[in-house]
Structures are given as structure tokens and as C-alpha cells.
Design a protein around this motif. Structure first.
Motif, PDB file in Angstrom:
ATOM      1  N   GLU A   3       8.736   9.037   4.350  1.00  0.00           N
ATOM      2  CA  GLU A   3       7.782   8.096   3.537  1.00  0.00           C
ATOM      3  C   GLU A   3       7.602   6.868   4.206  1.00  0.00           C
ATOM      4  N   LYS A   8       0.930  -1.181  -0.253  1.00  0.00           N
ATOM      5  CA  LYS A   8      -0.039  -0.128   0.006  1.00  0.00           C
ATOM      6  C   LYS A   8       1.026   1.285   0.079  1.00  0.00           C
ATOM      7  N   LEU A   9       0.796   2.039  -1.016  1.00  0.00           N
ATOM      8  CA  LEU A   9       1.298   3.287  -1.091  1.00  0.00           C
ATOM      9  C   LEU A   9       0.233   4.519  -0.573  1.00  0.00           C
ATOM     10  N   ASP A  10       1.133   5.040   0.251  1.00  0.00           N
ATOM     11  CA  ASP A  10       0.279   6.442   0.799  1.00  0.00           C
ATOM     12  C   ASP A  10      -0.125   7.251  -0.299  1.00  0.00           C
ATOM     13  N   ILE A  11      -1.467   7.768  -0.010  1.00  0.00           N
ATOM     14  CA  ILE A  11      -2.187   8.800  -1.181  1.00  0.00           C
ATOM     15  C   ILE A  11      -1.147   9.927  -1.325  1.00  0.00           C
ATOM     16  N   LEU A  22       2.074   9.924  -1.474  1.00  0.00           N
ATOM     17  CA  LEU A  22       3.454   9.428  -1.785  1.00  0.00           C
ATOM     18  C   LEU A  22       4.177  10.507  -2.886  1.00  0.00           C
ATOM     19  N   LYS A  63      -2.231   4.440  -5.555  1.00  0.00           N
ATOM     20  CA  LYS A  63      -2.081   5.185  -4.296  1.00  0.00           C
ATOM     21  C   LYS A  63      -3.201   4.928  -3.456  1.00  0.00           C
ATOM     22  N   VAL A  83       6.053   2.795   3.448  1.00  0.00           N
ATOM     23  CA  VAL A  83       5.325   1.893   2.354  1.00  0.00           C
ATOM     24  C   VAL A  83       4.778   0.546   3.222  1.00  0.00           C
ATOM     25  N   THR A 111      -1.288   7.262 -10.021  1.00  0.00           N
ATOM     26  CA  THR A 111      -2.255   7.538  -9.216  1.00  0.00           C
ATOM     27  C   THR A 111      -3.363   6.586  -8.683  1.00  0.00           C
TER      28      THR A 111
END
Length: 352
Positions: free
Chosen positions: A252, A120-123, A125, A184, A254, A181
Motif C-alpha cells: 500500500e 490521498k488514499l489509493d482508489i 486501497l 478514495k 498513502v 468510498t
């Protein structure tokens, strides 16, 4: 009294030899948990702790309410984190298998392996215009070992994108890319299947966990996946990013979960025909010792035994004709016979 039953396993290319799982358990000994699976007794964790010890460990575990399980959190700070106090123009926070890992975590020629994981990538990122890698398959051994074979990298652009990069030799190309996009702020299931060899195959699919929507995929049924002089290929996961344009970056996190490495096939048709019916295990049943009978002299040089969790429980680096199973617990085991580091026969051993 224990009853030992030896069963001959009929092989096909869809046979699952073994699967190794790495899941967060929330107990707090994160590095130790990872090490126990990926390289027991060694160090498969590459973190920037040496230059940022005051922060503590850069991989921990948190409870995720959408998956309803504990997950691994990989953390990087723009400063002062670096690459293990070795390189200072980049930052690394990764886990890997390597030469100290059990052999079933290392890809070898003519083997088909499936890698699965969630991330899961942060919104919010922010990624580098140079590179921000989150996964690599790296060939080890030979003159091309420094160049990853496959890389999932995130790159600053307009819009930011995710790229699948490939290197047959020492030059990378982009096989496919797409807008980052949609990936995210959501959990992504990654499934990567590779046949290692000069006549290899490769497939990767990224889907949303919530509704199974496919967001990225690539397939190639004729691609070179083995390099001259290579010993094995190993996977890496985490965050590995350039600091050359550090103004593009921020601190960051992840998230990763549910790592799986599964061998789908390790025997060629020729090897199966030559040796699998020429190696026998007896007697049946047996209490303490299992004997090996060869139809062809010196058909193997070593053997390994895996339990039903995919963990190696015995590695016998010789062609001795006796296996001591007196200390094994009840369950199903697989005995893999090798010659010159290539699997040539598999037998199933059931201890009940």
C-alpha cells in the motif's frame, strides 16, 4: 546598526502563537526534512526499514500533478515489513512529534491547537478488519499512555469505512463513521481543532481539495481531552495496520502533504490578567541584550522564543532577567513565558 523594538502583545483566545509547517521539497533527503521540523537532532520517523533494508526508505517524495507540489509517499509491504523489528503482528510507517520535539509541537493542558494536513488514499486501497490507522493524537505520561486519545482508522466492512475513535481512559468508542468510498482516489484536506483539558472541545472536518465538498465532520463542545498524569499530547500520521488478517491487505501507498501544527491559544483569561501586564521587556530599542522586569516576583520559571516560522530559537530554563538577542536575524519573534510548563505571558519582539 540594528534597531530593536519591543512591542507588548495584546492577547485574545484567537491569537495564533505560532505555526509549524512540514512540506515535501523533492530533494530526496526525506527523513532528514521530517526530522528537521518535528524533532531536530533526534528521530521522529517510525519506519519498517530495519526488516526491509533492501527496499530502501519507506517514506519518499513524489511530484503530484493535481496539487502541483511534491508530496510525501508512505509505503508498506504486506511482507516483510513489520513494526520497527519490535512487533510482528502489525506494521508501522509513521511520523510524530514526541518528547524530543520542540514544545510548540506538543499539546499541553488548556491549549488550543489546530492540526491540518492533506492525504490521498489509493482508489484500490485494501484495509484490515482489525485496524488501519492513518492519524492519532496520543497522550504521553500517566497510566493511560498506551491508548490513543483520538484515532482516524480505516476498517474493512461492507462497505469499508473510516472511523473516528476516542478513548477517555483505556477503552475506545467510535464517535462517528462513514463509507470510505468517497474518500478514495482524491485529495482530502483534514482540519482538526482541539482544546486540551478536562473541559475540552474537539472538531474535525474532512473535505475534498478539488471542490471543498465536506465528506466527514464531527464536533463536540464538551469532552474530556486531558488524562491524569499526562505530560503532553502528540500527533502521529502515516500507516499503522494490523497483520492478523493479512489476506485482506496488499502492498500500500498513502500520500500526505502540507502538515501544519498551529497553537491558537495557550493562555487562560486568569493567567492573562495575572501576569501578562506584569512582565515587561526593555530597553526599547536594544542592540544586544533585552532585560526583563517582573511586577510579581518569580512569576515565570522559563522562557522560549519563536521566530515567525514557528521555530524555537531559544529556550531559557531559568528566570534569568536578561535575553541575549545579539545573534538573532531580523524579523518578528514571540517570547513566551512559562511557569510549571504552563504559558503565562507572551510578548512580541521585533528585530529590524
Amino acid at each position: 546598526m540594528k534597531k530593536i523594538t519591543i512591542i507588548i502583545l495584546v492577547l485574545s483566545y484567537k491569537l495564533c502563537v505560532c505555526q509549524v509547517l512540514l512540506d515535501a521539497n523533492g530533494q530526496g533527503n526525506t527523513y532528514e526534512e521530517i526530522t528537521q521540523v518535528l524533532a531536530p537532532g533526534y528521530n521522529p520517523v517510525e519506519v519498517p526499514d530495519c526488516n526491509h533494508s533492501i527496499f530502501g526508505r519507506h517514506i519518499d517524495e513524489i511530484f503530484d500533478t493535481s496539487l502541483n507540489v511534491y508530496v510525501f509517499r508512505f509505503i508498506l509491504h504486506t511482507t516483510p515489513d513489520n513494526d520497527r523489528c519490535l512487533n510482528f503482528d502489525r506494521q508501522r510507517n509513521e511520523i510524530k512529534s514526541y518528547d524530543k520535539s520542540p514544545d510548540n509541537l506538543l499539546g499541553i493542558e488548556n491549549e488550543i491547537v489546530e492540526y491540518k494536513w492533506k492525504f490521498k488514499l489509493d482508489i484500490g486501497l485494501q484495509v484490515s478488519s482489525n485496524f488501519t490507522h492513518i492519524h492519532q493524537l496520543k497522550s504521553v505520561g500517566g497510566s493511560l499512555a498506551s491508548m490513543p486519545m483520538y484515532t482516524l482508522t480505516l476498517r474493512k466492512s461492507n462497505p469499508d469505512r473510516i472511523e473516528l475513535r476516542y478513548a477517555e481512559t483505556d477503552t475506545q468508542i467510535t464517535l462517528k463513521q462513514t463509507d470510505l468510498t468517497p474518500l478514495k482516489g482524491v485529495w482530502i484536506q483534514a482540519i482538526e481543532t482541539i482544546k486540551y483539558g478536562t473541559n475540552g472541545t474537539y472538531k474535525i472536518v474532512l473535505k475534498k481539495v478539488s471542490d471543498d465538498t465536506e465528506l466527514f465532520s464531527y464536533t463536540n463542545n464538551s469532552i474530556i481531552n486531558w488524562r491524569t498524569g499526562a505530560d503532553f499530547v502528540r500527533p502521529k500520521w502515516g500507516i499503522y495496520r494490523s497483520l492478523k488478517n493479512s489476506s485482506d491487505l496488499r502492498d500500500e501507498e498513502v500520500l500526505f502533504a502540507n502538515f501544519s501544527i498551529e497553537e491558537l491559544s495557550t493562555l487562560s483569561n486568569n493567567n492573562e490578567q495575572m501576569f501578562d501586564d506584569k512582565i515587561q521587556l526593555f530597553p526599547n530599542p536594544s542592540k544586544n541584550l533585552v532585560k526583563i522586569k517582573e511586577g510579581i516576583s518569580d512569576s515565570y520559571t522559563s522562557l522560549k522564543i519563536y521566530n515567525n516560522l514557528g521555530q524555537e530559537v531559544l529556550h531559557q530554563k531559568s528566570n534569568l532577567k536578561i535575553i541575549d538577542i545579539s545573534e538573532f536575524t531580523l524579523g518578528v519573534y514571540q517570547v513566551i513565558f512559562q511557569k510549571n510548563k504552563k504559558n503565562i505571558a507572551i510578548k512580541k519582539l521585533v528585530i529590524d
